[in-house]
Design a protein around this motif. Structure first.
Motif, PDB file in Angstrom:
ATOM      1  N   GLY A 154       0.777  -1.235   0.000  1.00  0.00           N
ATOM      2  CA  GLY A 154       0.000   0.000   0.000  1.00  0.00           C
ATOM      3  C   GLY A 154       0.808   1.284   0.000  1.00  0.00           C
ATOM      4  N   CYS A 155       0.103   2.367  -0.324  1.00  0.00           N
ATOM      5  CA  CYS A 155       0.743   3.687  -0.383  1.00  0.00           C
ATOM      6  C   CYS A 155      -0.298   4.762  -0.102  1.00  0.00           C
ATOM      7  CB  CYS A 155       1.340   3.896  -1.781  1.00  0.00           C
ATOM      8  SG  CYS A 155       2.133   5.496  -1.947  1.00  0.00           S
ATOM      9  N   ASN A 156       0.098   5.776   0.679  1.00  0.00           N
ATOM     10  CA  ASN A 156      -0.850   6.869   0.999  1.00  0.00           C
ATOM     11  C   ASN A 156      -0.494   8.151   0.246  1.00  0.00           C
ATOM     12  OD1 ASN A 156      -1.648   5.058   2.969  1.00  0.00           O
ATOM     13  ND2 ASN A 156      -0.522   6.085   4.603  1.00  0.00           N
ATOM     14  N   GLN A 157       0.425   8.067  -0.687  1.00  0.00           N
ATOM     15  CA  GLN A 157       1.015   9.289  -1.220  1.00  0.00           C
ATOM     16  C   GLN A 157       0.193   9.994  -2.304  1.00  0.00           C
ATOM     17  OE1 GLN A 157       4.406   9.642   0.064  1.00  0.00           O
ATOM     18  NE2 GLN A 157       5.609  10.456  -1.616  1.00  0.00           N
ATOM     19  N   PHE A 158      -0.480   9.250  -3.129  1.00  0.00           N
ATOM     20  CA  PHE A 158      -1.294   9.811  -4.215  1.00  0.00           C
ATOM     21  C   PHE A 158      -0.536  10.797  -5.093  1.00  0.00           C
ATOM     22  CE2 PHE A 158      -4.440   8.072  -1.327  1.00  0.00           C
ATOM     23  CZ  PHE A 158      -5.317   7.438  -2.193  1.00  0.00           C
ATOM     24  N   CYS A 159       0.602  10.391  -5.633  1.00  0.00           N
ATOM     25  CA  CYS A 159       1.266  11.189  -6.663  1.00  0.00           C
ATOM     26  C   CYS A 159       0.257  11.365  -7.794  1.00  0.00           C
ATOM     27  CB  CYS A 159       2.526  10.481  -7.165  1.00  0.00           C
ATOM     28  SG  CYS A 159       3.725  10.230  -5.844  1.00  0.00           S
ATOM     29  N   SER A 160       0.326  12.496  -8.499  1.00  0.00           N
ATOM     30  CA  SER A 160      -0.808  12.844  -9.376  1.00  0.00           C
ATOM     31  C   SER A 160      -1.007  11.891 -10.542  1.00  0.00           C
ATOM     32  CB  SER A 160      -0.636  14.279  -9.890  1.00  0.00           C
ATOM     33  OG  SER A 160       0.458  14.345 -10.772  1.00  0.00           O
ATOM     34  N   TYR A 161       0.031  11.121 -10.903  1.00  0.00           N
ATOM     35  CA  TYR A 161      -0.076  10.226 -12.071  1.00  0.00           C
ATOM     36  C   TYR A 161      -0.377   8.783 -11.674  1.00  0.00           C
ATOM     37  CZ  TYR A 161       4.540   9.304 -10.271  1.00  0.00           C
ATOM     38  OH  TYR A 161       5.573   9.003  -9.423  1.00  0.00           O
ATOM     39  N   CYS A 162      -0.378   8.490 -10.378  1.00  0.00           N
ATOM     40  CA  CYS A 162      -0.242   7.090  -9.970  1.00  0.00           C
ATOM     41  C   CYS A 162      -1.550   6.476  -9.481  1.00  0.00           C
ATOM     42  CB  CYS A 162       0.822   6.994  -8.875  1.00  0.00           C
ATOM     43  SG  CYS A 162       1.184   5.295  -8.429  1.00  0.00           S
ATOM     44  N   ILE A 163      -1.867   5.318 -10.016  1.00  0.00           N
ATOM     45  CA  ILE A 163      -3.101   4.608  -9.682  1.00  0.00           C
ATOM     46  C   ILE A 163      -2.877   3.641  -8.513  1.00  0.00           C
ATOM     47  CG2 ILE A 163      -2.680   2.705 -11.342  1.00  0.00           C
ATOM     48  CD1 ILE A 163      -6.050   4.461 -10.917  1.00  0.00           C
ATOM     49  N   VAL A 164      -1.603   3.469  -8.137  1.00  0.00           N
ATOM     50  CA  VAL A 164      -1.251   2.419  -7.167  1.00  0.00           C
ATOM     51  C   VAL A 164      -1.989   2.535  -5.822  1.00  0.00           C
ATOM     52  CG1 VAL A 164       0.665   1.501  -5.793  1.00  0.00           C
ATOM     53  CG2 VAL A 164       0.913   1.789  -8.247  1.00  0.00           C
ATOM     54  N   PRO A 165      -2.160   3.741  -5.238  1.00  0.00           N
ATOM     55  CA  PRO A 165      -2.886   3.781  -3.951  1.00  0.00           C
ATOM     56  C   PRO A 165      -4.297   3.204  -4.060  1.00  0.00           C
ATOM     57  CG  PRO A 165      -1.702   5.826  -4.298  1.00  0.00           C
ATOM     58  CD  PRO A 165      -1.607   5.061  -5.591  1.00  0.00           C
ATOM     59  N   LEU A 166      -4.935   3.342  -5.223  1.00  0.00           N
ATOM     60  CA  LEU A 166      -6.271   2.749  -5.394  1.00  0.00           C
ATOM     61  C   LEU A 166      -6.186   1.239  -5.557  1.00  0.00           C
ATOM     62  CD1 LEU A 166      -8.006   5.287  -7.832  1.00  0.00           C
ATOM     63  CD2 LEU A 166      -8.198   5.124  -5.354  1.00  0.00           C
ATOM     64  N   GLY A 198       8.105  -4.095  -1.316  1.00  0.00           N
ATOM     65  CA  GLY A 198       6.899  -3.452  -0.809  1.00  0.00           C
ATOM     66  C   GLY A 198       6.457  -2.449  -1.855  1.00  0.00           C
ATOM     67  N   ILE A 199       5.276  -1.901  -1.675  1.00  0.00           N
ATOM     68  CA  ILE A 199       4.794  -0.896  -2.634  1.00  0.00           C
ATOM     69  C   ILE A 199       5.405   0.458  -2.278  1.00  0.00           C
ATOM     70  CG2 ILE A 199       2.711   0.319  -3.412  1.00  0.00           C
ATOM     71  CD1 ILE A 199       2.893  -2.562  -4.468  1.00  0.00           C
ATOM     72  N   HIS A 200       5.473   0.762  -0.990  1.00  0.00           N
ATOM     73  CA  HIS A 200       6.146   1.984  -0.524  1.00  0.00           C
ATOM     74  C   HIS A 200       7.023   1.536   0.657  1.00  0.00           C
ATOM     75  CE1 HIS A 200       5.759   6.585  -0.070  1.00  0.00           C
ATOM     76  NE2 HIS A 200       6.891   6.157   0.436  1.00  0.00           N
ATOM     77  N   LEU A 201       8.078   0.804   0.286  1.00  0.00           N
ATOM     78  CA  LEU A 201       8.902   0.082   1.265  1.00  0.00           C
ATOM     79  C   LEU A 201       9.474   0.984   2.363  1.00  0.00           C
ATOM     80  CD1 LEU A 201      10.192  -2.700   1.898  1.00  0.00           C
ATOM     81  CD2 LEU A 201      12.079  -2.059   0.393  1.00  0.00           C
ATOM     82  N   ILE A 235      13.206   2.621  -2.791  1.00  0.00           N
ATOM     83  CA  ILE A 235      12.933   3.518  -1.649  1.00  0.00           C
ATOM     84  C   ILE A 235      12.703   4.924  -2.209  1.00  0.00           C
ATOM     85  CG2 ILE A 235      13.783   4.427   0.560  1.00  0.00           C
ATOM     86  CD1 ILE A 235      13.918   1.554   0.859  1.00  0.00           C
ATOM     87  N   GLU A 236      11.631   5.540  -1.800  1.00  0.00           N
ATOM     88  CA  GLU A 236      11.337   6.911  -2.230  1.00  0.00           C
ATOM     89  C   GLU A 236      12.362   7.883  -1.634  1.00  0.00           C
ATOM     90  OE1 GLU A 236       8.909   8.321  -4.161  1.00  0.00           O
ATOM     91  OE2 GLU A 236       8.426   6.276  -4.780  1.00  0.00           O
ATOM     92  N   PRO A 237      12.743   8.934  -2.402  1.00  0.00           N
ATOM     93  CA  PRO A 237      13.777   9.857  -1.914  1.00  0.00           C
ATOM     94  C   PRO A 237      13.486  10.412  -0.517  1.00  0.00           C
ATOM     95  CG  PRO A 237      13.118  10.427  -4.161  1.00  0.00           C
ATOM     96  CD  PRO A 237      12.241   9.302  -3.737  1.00  0.00           C
ATOM     97  N   GLY A 274       3.247  15.954  -7.987  1.00  0.00           N
ATOM     98  CA  GLY A 274       2.901  15.783  -6.572  1.00  0.00           C
ATOM     99  C   GLY A 274       3.989  15.045  -5.811  1.00  0.00           C
ATOM    100  N   ARG A 275       5.219  15.105  -6.316  1.00  0.00           N
ATOM    101  CA  ARG A 275       6.325  14.461  -5.610  1.00  0.00           C
ATOM    102  C   ARG A 275       6.772  15.384  -4.476  1.00  0.00           C
ATOM    103  NH1 ARG A 275       6.894   9.358  -6.376  1.00  0.00           N
ATOM    104  NH2 ARG A 275       9.152   9.300  -6.538  1.00  0.00           N
ATOM    105  N   SER A 276       7.334  14.797  -3.444  1.00  0.00           N
ATOM    106  CA  SER A 276       7.564  15.589  -2.235  1.00  0.00           C
ATOM    107  C   SER A 276       8.997  16.125  -2.143  1.00  0.00           C
ATOM    108  CB  SER A 276       7.263  14.715  -1.016  1.00  0.00           C
ATOM    109  OG  SER A 276       8.098  13.576  -1.070  1.00  0.00           O
TER     110      SER A 276
HETATM  111  S1  SF4 Z   1       4.454   6.703  -7.325  1.00  0.00           S
HETATM  112 FE1  SF4 Z   1       4.993   5.476  -5.541  1.00  0.00          FE
HETATM  113  S2  SF4 Z   1       4.857   6.965  -3.850  1.00  0.00           S
HETATM  114 FE2  SF4 Z   1       3.718   7.869  -5.545  1.00  0.00          FE
HETATM  115  S3  SF4 Z   1       1.584   7.173  -5.266  1.00  0.00           S
HETATM  116 FE3  SF4 Z   1       2.556   5.685  -6.648  1.00  0.00          FE
HETATM  117  S4  SF4 Z   1       3.264   4.026  -5.297  1.00  0.00           S
HETATM  118 FE4  SF4 Z   1       2.873   5.844  -3.990  1.00  0.00          FE
END
Ligand code: SF4
Length: 467
Positions: A154-166, A198-201, A235-237, A274-276
């Motif tokens: 799982g991931c709570n980040q919701f980057c603007s392009y990413c469907i993965v959190p859903l 992991g998805i957001h290790l 690993i995310e930056p 939407g990257r941090s």
């Molecule tokens: S790109 Fe990575 S950090 Fe961003 S929403 Fe998708 S899985 Fe999460």
């Protein structure tokens, strides 16, 4: 009665591959016989990916191939694609069972019910914040040298392009005791390298009570007997804090290869994504990590053709990628995913422009990979051998293929270094699963060639040390 045959096809990331292995174990426990996806089976399970349109298309193609192989077979589609878009798959006549990314261990039982003639409604439950980590047990059938272990989902980040959190729901983690139990089993069964996935290790442990960190998990993981290497999948930056950097630097067992997704080397594009972080943050991180670790390989993901990406921004991204001296690039053309912010952004970049930028970025990646691997010519590197290659296909000019007279006595073995360089060397006997020092002599496209100079195996529970 002959046992029912089940075949698997997996698309997507390492987490998916791990989950397929766990599913194979679950089907085997229910009495199914595993066969290759190319063979005629009674049940086909397709573990899908939905990160791009292309991934969706490949998933649908696999469904059609399966049904063509045996029109009477049950075709079960599982994973991210049905989790996000069950309706699209319900409309495919070839699909018999639809299950998302939760409760996958019930799949063998569901398949049996379907085989008995029961109608099965799509098993897709949207994620809420209360989702728990589904323990898909590690199964020892995986290849013997390297094993994947999923410790986070799982991931709570919701980057603007990413469907993965859903597709994957909120951050959740394996309890540390369970994770260690699997690691000890892996060490006992002869796996020298474990890849933690992991998805957001980097957010491992955030959801646990009390909260834990990836760094604390690693401190325990490096003590597990038999495991010589621990590789981190991605690993995310923003997740590299001082504690994690310190643990990585102080423990040689943690592989000198980090995958740190960049996505763009242009600050305005990163912001829209939407990257941090920005590029200055990323460069400071690279400098910090490389301090004292000169052989560290850093690979990354880059998206080209994000909505509104101008030529100058793309060129800026190329410059940044070049300056960052990545060891490898994974290049993705932006693919709008319904339900994400970026899908609605305008202007979208024309497909032919995306294609051209993708080709340019891939070429840059190949150049950087070559430069990185050539740095190691003349050096001695530890290689964990994982397979033997067929000698005799010397199309790329490697002289290892020309020594026909040696073939009876020697094997051509291939393995990986801690910093993810692929290395080939002649070995006397079977070196699969063993670690040896190789002097690097030549560089070819995608791999290095060298001579084995020492056997450095330190633990061989099966006593296969015949090098
Ligand atoms: S790109 Fe990575 S950090 Fe961003 S929403 Fe998708 S899985 Fe999460």
């Amino acid at each position: 009665m002959a046992s029912l045959k089940v075949a698997f096809h997996t698309l997507g990331c390492k987490v998916n591959y791990y989950e397929t292995e766990a599913l194979k174990g679950a089907f085997r426990r229910e009495g199914f016989e595993l066969v290759d996806f190319q063979e005629r089976a009674d049940v086909y399970v397709i573990n899908t990916c939905t990160v791009t349109h292309l991934a969706d298309r490949k998933s649908r193609q696999a469904v059609r191939r399966a049904k063509k192989r045996n029109p009477a077979a049950i075709v079960a589609v599982t994973g991210c694609y049905p989790q996000v878009n069950p309706g699209e798959l319900t409309s495919l006549p070839e699909v018999d069972i639809i299950s998302g990314t939760g409760e996958r261990l019930s799949l063998p039982e569901i398949v049996k019910r379907k085989l008995e003639g029961e109608d099965i409604a799509p098993l897709v439950t949207p994620y809420g914040q209360a989702a728990i980590f589904e323990d898909l047990p590690w199964v020892p059938e995986q290849e013997r040298t390297r094993a994947f272990l999923k410790i986070q989902d799982g991931c709570n980040q919701f980057c603007s392009y990413c469907i993965v959190p859903l597709a994957r729901g909120p951050v959740r983690s394996i309890p540390p005791g369970k994770g260690m139990e699997y690691l000890r089993e892996m060490g006992r069964s002869g796996h020298k390298e474990v890849i933690l996935t992991g998805i957001h290790l980097g957010l491992y442990g955030l959801d646990l009570e009390p909260p834990l960190s990836l760094a604390s998990f690693l401190v325990d993981a490096v003590t597990v007997p038999g495991i010589e290497r621990i590789r981190l999948s991605s690993i995310e930056p923003a997740d590299f804090n001082e504690e994690l950097i310190k643990v990585i630097k102080e423990n040689e067992k943690i592989c000198r290869h980090l995958h740190i997704p960049l996505q763009s080397g242009d600050d305005s594009v990163l912001k829209k994504m939407g990257r941090s972080y920005d590029t200055a943050f990323y460069t400071a991180l690279l400098n910090r990590l490389r301090e004292g670790l000169p052989d560290l390989a850093v690979s990354t993901d880059v998206i080209v053709g994000f909505p509104g990406e101008e030529k100058e921004q793309f060129l800026q991204s190329c410059n940044f990628v070049r300056e960052s001296a990545f060891s490898r690039l994974h290049v993705f053309k932006f693919s709008p995913r319904r339900g994400t912010k970026a899908a609605e952004m305008i202007p979208q970049v024309a497909p032919e422009v995306k294609e051209q930028r993708s080709r340019m970025m891939i070429a840059l990646g190949e150049e950087l990979s070559r430069a990185f691997q050539e740095k190691f010519l003349g050096r001695e590197l530890s290689v964990l051998f994982e397979k033997e290659l067929e000698a005799g296909a010397g199309e790329d000019g490697s002289d290892l293929w020309m020594s026909r007279e040696l073939r009876g006595e020697y094997r051509l073995s291939e393995g990986l270094t801690s910093n993810y360089l692929r290395v080939r060397a002649l070995t006397a006997g079977n070196w699969r699963g063993k670690i040896g020092e190789v002097r690097i002599e030549k560089s070819f496209r995608g791999y290095l060639q060298g001579s084995l100079v020492r056997n450095t195996n330190v633990y061989d529970p099966a006593g296969h040390n015949n090098g």
